[in-house]
Motif scaffolding. Structure first.
Motif, PDB file in Angstrom:
ATOM      1  N   GLY A  30     -14.465 -53.960  46.716  1.00 11.71           N
ATOM      2  CA  GLY A  30     -15.158 -53.980  45.454  1.00 11.71           C
ATOM      3  C   GLY A  30     -16.171 -52.853  45.327  1.00 11.71           C
ATOM      4  O   GLY A  30     -16.482 -52.172  46.311  1.00 11.71           O
ATOM      5  N   PRO A  31     -16.667 -52.642  44.129  1.00 13.99           N
ATOM      6  CA  PRO A  31     -16.468 -53.500  42.954  1.00 13.99           C
ATOM      7  C   PRO A  31     -15.065 -53.409  42.370  1.00 13.99           C
ATOM      8  O   PRO A  31     -14.371 -52.408  42.564  1.00 13.99           O
ATOM      9  CB  PRO A  31     -17.514 -52.984  41.968  1.00 13.99           C
ATOM     10  N   TYR A  32     -14.689 -54.451  41.684  1.00 19.24           N
ATOM     11  CA  TYR A  32     -13.408 -54.513  40.997  1.00 19.24           C
ATOM     12  C   TYR A  32     -13.553 -54.285  39.502  1.00 19.24           C
ATOM     13  O   TYR A  32     -12.613 -53.827  38.858  1.00 19.24           O
ATOM     14  CB  TYR A  32     -12.738 -55.860  41.251  1.00 19.24           C
ATOM     15  N   ASP A  99     -18.381 -57.095  39.336  1.00 23.46           N
ATOM     16  CA  ASP A  99     -17.500 -58.055  39.982  1.00 23.46           C
ATOM     17  C   ASP A  99     -17.085 -57.534  41.350  1.00 23.46           C
ATOM     18  O   ASP A  99     -16.430 -56.496  41.450  1.00 23.46           O
ATOM     19  CB  ASP A  99     -16.264 -58.301  39.108  1.00 23.46           C
ATOM     20  N   TYR A 100     -17.464 -58.258  42.391  1.00 18.38           N
ATOM     21  CA  TYR A 100     -17.090 -57.903  43.757  1.00 18.38           C
ATOM     22  C   TYR A 100     -16.042 -58.845  44.340  1.00 18.38           C
ATOM     23  O   TYR A 100     -15.700 -58.725  45.517  1.00 18.38           O
ATOM     24  CB  TYR A 100     -18.320 -57.910  44.666  1.00 18.38           C
ATOM     25  N   GLY A 102     -12.934 -59.888  42.528  1.00 21.76           N
ATOM     26  CA  GLY A 102     -11.588 -59.515  42.118  1.00 21.76           C
ATOM     27  C   GLY A 102     -10.656 -60.681  41.876  1.00 21.76           C
ATOM     28  O   GLY A 102      -9.447 -60.561  42.090  1.00 21.76           O
TER      29      GLY A 102
END
Length: 126
Positions: A30-32, A99-100, A102
């Protein structure tokens, strides 16, 4: 440690431009996705724009489409929101969300993001 820090807010006049930056930690996974939300006093927080970190795919709210552009700099671990033709209605505190995990592609939903910045104020005078 994960850090999400916004910068670039300020006071501008209607019609002006402003660029917000969000510096986020780069982890092994991530991040995603990265997104921007905003909230004005007395109103609900609303979605502004978001992107997929890997592909760069973007989605923007109808209220800002054509005026705001979101993009990311992978090397700098930064999500950028370029705002043009700002109007008083754009006045709000802008939050960066990252967002980490996913596990979701619902970029418009707050629950997709697990880390949030403290926000940066954008004020547009008429």
């Amino acid at each position: 440690q994960v850090h999400v820090v916004e910068s670039g807010g300020g006071l501008v006049q209607a019609g002006d431009s402003l660029t917000l930056s969000c510096r986020a930690s780069k982890l092994a996974y991530g991040p995603y996705a990265g997104g921007w939300f905003r909230q004005a006093p007395g109103k609900e927080r609303e979605f502004v724009a978001a992107l997929s970190w890997d592909s760069g795919y973007t989605v923007t709210a109808d209220s800002v489409k054509g005026r705001f552009t979101i993009w990311r700099d992978k090397d700098a671990n930064t999500v950028v929101l370029e705002m043009k033709k700002l109007q008083p209605e754009d006045t709000a505190k802008y939050y960066c969300a990252v967002d980490y995990r996913g596990v979701s592609v619902r970029f418009r939903e707050e629950s997709t993001y697990d880390h949030w910045g403290q926000g940066t104020q954008v004020t547009v005078s008429s």
